[in-house]
Design a protein around this motif. Structure first.
Motif, PDB file in Angstrom:
ATOM      1  N   ARG A 183     -35.148  -3.174 -37.669  1.00  0.00           N
ATOM      2  CA  ARG A 183     -35.923  -4.406 -37.480  1.00  0.00           C
ATOM      3  C   ARG A 183     -35.054  -5.651 -37.582  1.00  0.00           C
ATOM      4  O   ARG A 183     -35.201  -6.591 -36.796  1.00  0.00           O
ATOM      5  CB  ARG A 183     -37.063  -4.474 -38.489  1.00  0.00           C
ATOM      6  N   ARG A 185     -31.820  -5.881 -36.989  1.00  0.00           N
ATOM      7  CA  ARG A 185     -30.946  -5.950 -35.808  1.00  0.00           C
ATOM      8  C   ARG A 185     -31.676  -6.585 -34.630  1.00  0.00           C
ATOM      9  O   ARG A 185     -31.060  -7.164 -33.733  1.00  0.00           O
ATOM     10  CB  ARG A 185     -30.433  -4.574 -35.403  1.00  0.00           C
ATOM     11  N   ARG A 186     -32.990  -6.468 -34.614  1.00  0.00           N
ATOM     12  CA  ARG A 186     -33.816  -7.035 -33.546  1.00  0.00           C
ATOM     13  C   ARG A 186     -34.373  -8.414 -33.916  1.00  0.00           C
ATOM     14  O   ARG A 186     -35.286  -8.905 -33.274  1.00  0.00           O
ATOM     15  CB  ARG A 186     -34.944  -6.068 -33.214  1.00  0.00           C
ATOM     16  N   ARG A 224     -36.237  -9.343 -36.384  1.00  0.00           N
ATOM     17  CA  ARG A 224     -37.639  -9.296 -36.818  1.00  0.00           C
ATOM     18  C   ARG A 224     -37.725  -9.670 -38.298  1.00  0.00           C
ATOM     19  O   ARG A 224     -36.877  -9.262 -39.095  1.00  0.00           O
ATOM     20  CB  ARG A 224     -38.221  -7.894 -36.639  1.00  0.00           C
TER      21      ARG A 224
END
Length: 102
Positions: A85, A87-88, A90
């Motif tokens: 999450r 890494r994205r 989020r």
């Protein structure tokens, strides 16, 4: 000595969580003893942003969120989800019970 936090209701915790200025991609770590209000605090944020160690323990062992024997496996899942999450970019609220290494 009691203070204003002792008088906060579950709704108060949810209101504070919903109004907190959190930048996307932020990791919010909620750590404390059982019953401190960590999970109640997360009720004010979208459930998709919450990773709960209790829920992961229940997932590992088939339903018992309090089964500490499954904490090591639950922490492995937590770490995998946190990494994916973040890494994205989020936002993640990590609801854990303690700072002990599993």
């Amino acid at each position: 000595m009691a203070d204003w936090r002792d008088r906060m209701t579950p709704e108060d915790h949810a209101t504070i969580a919903a109004r907190a200025p959190i930048t996307p991609g932020t990791l919010v770590v909620l750590i404390g003893p059982a019953g401190a209000g960590k999970t109640q605090f997360t009720h004010g944020v979208p459930s998709r942003e919450v990773i709960s160690l209790d829920e992961l323990r229940a997932l590992v062992n088939g339903g018992d969120a309090g089964d500490q024997a499954t904490t090591a496996e639950a922490v492995q899942l937590q770490d995998l989800l946190l990494d994916a999450r973040l890494r994205r970019n989020r936002t993640v609220y990590c609801d854990s019970t303690s700072l002990m290494i599993a």
